[in-house]
Enzyme design. Sequence first.
Site, PDB file in Angstrom:
ATOM      1  N   ARG A  66       0.548  -0.842  -0.093  1.00  0.00           N
ATOM      2  CA  ARG A  66      -0.498   0.254  -0.487  1.00  0.00           C
ATOM      3  C   ARG A  66       0.798   1.168   0.011  1.00  0.00           C
ATOM      4  NH1 ARG A  66      -5.511  -0.903   4.290  1.00  0.00           N
ATOM      5  NH2 ARG A  66      -6.418  -2.628   2.987  1.00  0.00           N
ATOM      6  N   LYS A 207      12.698 -28.622   4.244  1.00  0.00           N
ATOM      7  CA  LYS A 207      13.527 -27.850   5.130  1.00  0.00           C
ATOM      8  C   LYS A 207      14.028 -29.873   4.402  1.00  0.00           C
ATOM      9  CE  LYS A 207      12.735 -25.664   9.206  1.00  0.00           C
ATOM     10  NZ  LYS A 207      13.398 -24.875   9.665  1.00  0.00           N
ATOM     11  N   HIS A 265       3.275 -26.558  12.079  1.00  0.00           N
ATOM     12  CA  HIS A 265       4.319 -27.821  12.009  1.00  0.00           C
ATOM     13  C   HIS A 265       4.469 -28.995  12.392  1.00  0.00           C
ATOM     14  CE1 HIS A 265       5.229 -23.802  10.366  1.00  0.00           C
ATOM     15  NE2 HIS A 265       6.025 -22.818  11.304  1.00  0.00           N
TER      16      HIS A 265
END
Length: 499
Positions: A66, A207, A265
Amino acid sequence: MSRRLDAPQSGRLDDGAEADGPLEPSVFVIFGGTGDLARRKVLPALYTLHATHCTPSGCVVLGVSRDAEMDDAAYRALAADAVAATLPAGAARAPVTEWAERYLYFCTSGAGTDADFAALRARIEELERSFGYPPNRVFYLSLPPSAFTPTVEALGRAGLNRSEGFTRLVIEKPFGRDLESARALNQLVHHCFDESQIYRIDHYLGKETVQNLLVFRFANAMFETLWNRDHIESVQITVAEEIGVEQRAGYYEQAGALRDMVQSHLTQLLSLVAMEVPSALDADSIRSEKVKALRSIASIETDEAVFGQYVAGMVGGKDAAGYREEPGVAPNSRTETFVALRLELDNWRWQGVPFFLRTGKRMLRRLTEIEIKFRRAPVWMFRTTHTEELRRNTLLLTLQPDEGFSLFFDVKAPGEPFRMRRLPLHFNYASTFAAIPEAYQTLILDILRGDQTLFVHADEVETSWALYAPLLDDRTRPPVHPYPAGTWGPLEAGLISSR
């Protein structure tokens, strides 16, 4: 703490894309292009992919925010500074500047009106004409969750949800804050985009060590044959952080550890450990098995969960403030910064094997680890010798730091009397491989390839939120116990292993 929950010892392709083929040129649009995530992770990953020749056909980056005062030149300077800060000491800055000058552009989103998004579409088309690119577009929402809905809707109204090339939408976590909001967001996104276009990103899945779980389990028959209730006594997954809430109090006060870490996770790690063997190494096959594993988890009772909140203590030899003393945190906050859970899966492979999940902030040290404890030998033939009680063989999969694994087993110590020692068979990534790609590099490259294997499907999101619904309900939510910063969490966490 108890013996079981103790301190740790250490694709599907869209639009006909070819996952392993050459990448097509594209325009990579970053909403929130001047924000913290873009500067720390997304822009450095895009530069690394360019510098390592992973995007030889070209990838134009269009930052969107913005900021009405920002222009191409200012954005290039901001991005070059951000990328240069991640380079190794002594690395030349000139290649970063050259990349920014050629491939980085900026467009303001203004107030987010339809006219603003029409201007965004015009800018994208202008860049495609200028570079001679086909209409291949990635829209990366590096935005607060509250901005997901209006941005997706505006993309749909502007006709930016489809093109003659490919169009892909990348959404950062958290995807919803409970089951109801996740379903609503899925419905909204599916109204504008097909599931094959959507990439819900969880950086843990990028990962290398997390991906190695698939190889470790399914490419090594000796482990897969032991990977069941007959040989494994318990599984413990730990994601511990030394840091506190840092500058994220505004978000964290509304989220807490369960929403921030467990639902995403830890649940993803759990599904990779517990899933059955996929029929193929592709997105649909892997996702199907992950969802089956999650759906087999028995309902979680309140007494199988412990919540905690850190108070003042010592971390790394330095004084650490308590959570309620952090800037922006309410003085009477009941937000959990620690969660420990005991889960059981009602299926043939895992019946009767407890899975312990634990995560927390301001813990003793930073660690992400999966601990597999194997069962004791059925007969202890060494009971008449000067040995300790038989210990379990233990497999430790360390995801960060010091990535690798250790398999602990007993050997006879030299000399008399007869004694045994527990020693590790150890593998370390850093000593074997020159470098490990950063997670965002891997995930962004897969987005450009059109490979959804490492991304979260709508079914996974809703299944995981449904699983933790009782712990999010204020009527059944567990009490929050204090624990000193610099420890492994509240003592109450040890109690869940005895149930």
